[in-house]
Design an enzyme around this catalytic site. Sequence first.
Site, short mmCIF file in Angstrom:
data_model
loop_
_atom_site.label_atom_id
_atom_site.label_comp_id
_atom_site.label_asym_id
_atom_site.label_seq_id
_atom_site.Cartn_x
_atom_site.Cartn_y
_atom_site.Cartn_z
N CYS A 1 4.49 4.38 9.87
CA CYS A 1 5.24 3.87 8.72
C CYS A 1 6.72 4.24 8.73
O CYS A 1 7.57 3.35 8.78
CB CYS A 1 4.60 4.37 7.42
N GLU B 1 0.84 -1.20 0.00
CA GLU B 1 0.00 0.00 0.00
C GLU B 1 0.87 1.25 0.00
O GLU B 1 1.97 1.25 0.53
CB GLU B 1 -0.95 -0.01 1.20
N PHE B 2 0.33 2.32 -0.61
CA PHE B 2 1.01 3.62 -0.63
C PHE B 2 0.00 4.68 -0.19
O PHE B 2 -0.26 5.64 -0.91
CB PHE B 2 1.56 3.91 -2.02
N LEU B 3 -0.56 4.47 1.00
CA LEU B 3 -1.61 5.35 1.50
C LEU B 3 -1.04 6.33 2.52
O LEU B 3 -0.33 5.93 3.44
CB LEU B 3 -2.72 4.53 2.15
N GLU C 1 -1.77 8.62 5.66
CA GLU C 1 -2.78 8.85 6.67
C GLU C 1 -3.30 10.28 6.54
O GLU C 1 -2.54 11.22 6.36
CB GLU C 1 -2.20 8.62 8.07
N PHE D 1 7.96 16.81 0.78
CA PHE D 1 8.74 16.27 1.90
C PHE D 1 10.05 17.03 2.11
O PHE D 1 11.04 16.44 2.54
CB PHE D 1 8.99 14.77 1.71
#
Length: 465
Positions: A274, A158-160, A162, A263
Amino acid sequence: MKITIVGTGYVGLVTGACLAEIGNDVFCVDVDPRKIEILNNGGVPIHEPGLLEMLNRVRAAGRIQFSTDVKASVEHGEIQFIAVGTPPDEDGSADLQYVLAAARNIGKYSNGFKVIVDKSTVPVGTASHVRNVIEEELKARGLESSDKYRFSVVSNPEFLKEGAAVDDFMRPDRIVIGIDDDADGNRAREKMKRLYTPFNRNHERTLYMDVRSAEFTKYAANAMLATRISFMNDLSNLADTVGADIEAVRRGIGSDPRIGYHFLYAGCGYGGSCFPKDVQALVQMARENGHQLRILEAVEAVNDDQKEVLVNKIVKRMGEDLRGRTFALWGLAFKPQTDDMREASSRRIAAALLARGATVRAYDPVSMQEAERVIALDLADRPEDMKRLHFVQTQKEALTGADALVIVTEWKEFKSPDFGHLKSELKMPVIFDGRNLYEPEAMAELGIDYYAIGRPHVELDSNRN
C-alpha cells in the site's frame, strides 16, 4: 444479500469472508485458477491471522463459493465488489487494466440493476472510467437504454492493515462510501446501507460523500501515515548525528494528543502493498494535473534512503568488504503477521550484504517460502550471491556461525530472545537492530555491541567479560 467479489487477494478474500460471516451469500471470482483451486481445497493463498478459520466457518455454512466463472459471478451478485490489484505502472501511476477488465465483464454479463463497488485503491476519476466501460458493453448488447440494466458505481475504499485485516473489517473505525446523487445513486445507497448495517449497531460509522472525494480519501490516509514514518526516520538520522535518542523524542512528542503515538516508530523504512504504491500514485496523479506534491516526493525519497541506513551502520562497523562474514537475518516480511514481501526492507538489506561478499542466514516465522521466491528473482543475475543466502528453520539456527545479527522485522518472538544463547552463538557479538527492539544500555550491560536506529551507541566496557 447476494454479493460478488472480483479478486481473491488480501482485500477481496477478507471482504468476501467477512461479508459471508454476517450472513450474506458471497461469490468470489478470480482469473487465477491456482488460487481458486487452493480455496476450493480448503486452503488460503495468503497469510492473514484469523482468515482461514473464518473461511472454514462460512464454507461449512455454504455462504461462500470460489470460481473462475466470470459470467456466473456477474449474474450472482446484486452488489459487485471490484477488489483486484492496481500495481504501479512504469511512471508510478496506478495500472487500472484489471479494474477496467472487471468492469467490462460486468457490462458484458449484467442481468439486472447492479451496484458496482470500487474496493481497489484507485486514482480519482476511476469511477467515471468504470462507468464508461460498462456503458460501452451495455450499448454493444443494445441494452444502454433499458431500465432493467441500470447501474451505479460506488467508491468504498478499504482501510485494512495487513496482519489485522479481519479485525479491521469486522470492527471498522469508519466506512467511507462515495456515491452519486441521482436516482441510481439513491438505489445504490439503500443497498450499501443495508449491507453495512450490521457494522453500525453501536454507532454510525458510515461517512457518505461524493465519489471523487471517497477515491481521494484512501490515498490521503495512506500518504499521511507514510509521511509520519518518513518524518520519524528522517529525524532518527539527525538524532544519530547529534546524540539524541529518537525513542525519547517519540515519547515526548507522542504524548501530545494532537500528535499521538501511532506510526511514529523509527526503523529501516516502510514497505508492503500500500504505502509505496499509493504514495507514488498520488505524486503521479498530482503531476498529471499540473501540481507537485513536494512533501510526498520527500516522503518517498526518505523512505528509499532509509532502507540503506542499517547497511551503512554495518559497513561502518565491519568494513566495506564483508567477504568471510556471516550475518543472521531475523525478519523478512515487510511487517509482522504477514508473509507479504512487497517492497520489504529485508530485500534491499540482504542484497546489499551479499553484494559485499557476505553470507546471510535468514529466518522469518511466516514468509520464508515467499521470501525465497522474490529474493531469487531479485538476484536472478547474481547466482553466485544467491548461493550465499541460506533460509533456515528457526531464529536460533540463523545465529549458528554468524558474526552478527541483523533485525529487520519486529516479530514478537524477537522481542525477548535468550540473550545468553545469542551472545554465545555470535562470534563478535554485535546486533544491528532496524526496529529498535532493545534498550542500548541493557545490551551494553550484557556485553553486546548494539546499533539501533536513531539511538545512542553505548560503548562496551573493555573490562567486561
